[in-house]
Design a protein around this motif. Structure first.
Motif, PDB file in Angstrom:
ATOM      1  N   TRP A  18      35.291  42.117  26.776  1.00 27.45           N
ATOM      2  CA  TRP A  18      36.388  41.097  26.578  1.00 27.45           C
ATOM      3  C   TRP A  18      36.243  39.837  27.172  1.00 27.45           C
TER       4      TRP A  18
ATOM      5  N   ASP B 272      37.695  34.615  29.920  1.00 29.83           N
ATOM      6  CA  ASP B 272      39.700  34.430  30.910  1.00 29.83           C
ATOM      7  C   ASP B 272      40.631  35.251  30.365  1.00 29.83           C
ATOM      8  N   ARG B 273      39.685  36.177  29.434  1.00 29.50           N
ATOM      9  CA  ARG B 273      41.478  37.942  29.371  1.00 29.50           C
ATOM     10  C   ARG B 273      40.671  38.626  30.594  1.00 29.50           C
ATOM     11  N   GLN B 274      39.048  38.971  30.863  1.00 31.82           N
ATOM     12  CA  GLN B 274      38.974  39.817  31.846  1.00 31.82           C
ATOM     13  C   GLN B 274      39.471  38.355  32.918  1.00 31.82           C
TER      14      GLN B 274
ATOM     15  N   ARG C   1      42.115  36.964  33.212  1.00 28.41           N
ATOM     16  CA  ARG C   1      43.659  37.177  33.186  1.00 28.41           C
ATOM     17  C   ARG C   1      44.532  38.739  33.379  1.00 28.41           C
ATOM     18  N   LEU C   2      43.522  39.318  32.828  1.00 33.59           N
ATOM     19  CA  LEU C   2      43.642  41.415  33.375  1.00 33.59           C
ATOM     20  C   LEU C   2      43.752  41.746  35.072  1.00 33.59           C
ATOM     21  N   ALA C   3      42.612  40.950  35.468  1.00 35.51           N
ATOM     22  CA  ALA C   3      42.520  40.986  37.707  1.00 35.51           C
ATOM     23  C   ALA C   3      43.607  41.011  37.676  1.00 35.51           C
TER      24      ALA C   3
ATOM     25  N   GLY D 138      46.275  39.298  36.377  1.00 33.00           N
ATOM     26  CA  GLY D 138      47.728  39.478  36.924  1.00 33.00           C
ATOM     27  C   GLY D 138      48.458  41.294  37.359  1.00 33.00           C
ATOM     28  N   SER D 139      46.670  42.079  37.057  1.00 33.99           N
ATOM     29  CA  SER D 139      46.872  43.334  37.853  1.00 33.99           C
ATOM     30  C   SER D 139      47.309  42.836  39.590  1.00 33.99           C
TER      31      SER D 139
END
Length: 196
Positions: A113, A116-118, A120-122, A124-125
């Protein structure tokens, strides 16, 4: 001809043969598909690469690319502070590919990914974990607050410690057959574009 600090896709493609292209994404992102002929120098290695980039810029203009244009703009700012002129490609590799231009990728390369997507995932998690754990143990809510404060700090300073950490994960490291950074720097110091 003076190169503006930011080029639109039509401006860049009209002069593409003039540029030494530098991709500042992680090696894993670079391997997933990059502008043809681009050299990979991750953003966190720009200072180390400045002398070689200065040599390349003395022979012709540099075009800095990333996924969307954000990291390449930071790279251009850093290079300018080091006395190296470069332009960023607005929209980055994503705009390049969306316009139907070819991208190079090694056979069998994995596609991580975008960073920036990585992030956001980290982030947010971790916020969700802090909130959920806080229902059982209230002090865990501090985790959500710390991540939120980190994101605010990241936005105001235009830095991202989480991205720096995530870039070290195995999926973001270079493939085994990737050109080592020192070899890339040697090539840039000695010539402008692949094939010259």
């Amino acid at each position: 001809m003076t190169t503006p600090t930011a080029l639109t896709l039509p401006q860049a493609t009209g002069r593409f043969g003039d540029f030494t292209v530098i991709d500042v994404r992680t090696p894993g992102e670079y391997a997933s598909g990059h502008v043809p002929g681009a050299h990979n120098i991750p953003l966190d290695r720009i200072d180390e690469a400045a002398p070689a980039l200065g040599s390349a810029a003395a022979r012709g203009p540099l075009l800095i690319v990333c996924a969307s244009g954000a990291r390449s703009a930071k790279g251009c700012e850093r290079l300018a502070a080091l006395g190296v002129e470069a332009a960023t490609l607005e929209g980055g590799t994503s705009a390049w590919a969306a316009a139907g231009h070819p991208v190079e990728r090694p056979a069998g390369a994995r596609t991580p990914w975008p960073m920036d997507r990585q992030v956001r995932l980290a982030a947010g998690s971790l916020v969700a974990l802090g909130f959920t754990a806080g229902l059982v143990w209230p002090p865990a809510h501090w985790l959500s607050g710390l991540i939120g404060a980190g994101l605010v700090f990241s936005a105001t300073t235009n830095t991202c410690a989480m991205a720096a950490l995530l870039s070290r994960l195995p999926r973001n490291r270079p493939p085994k057959d990737a050109v080592p950074l020192q070899e890339t720097l040697r090539r840039l110091a000695g010539r402008g574009r692949p094939g010259e």
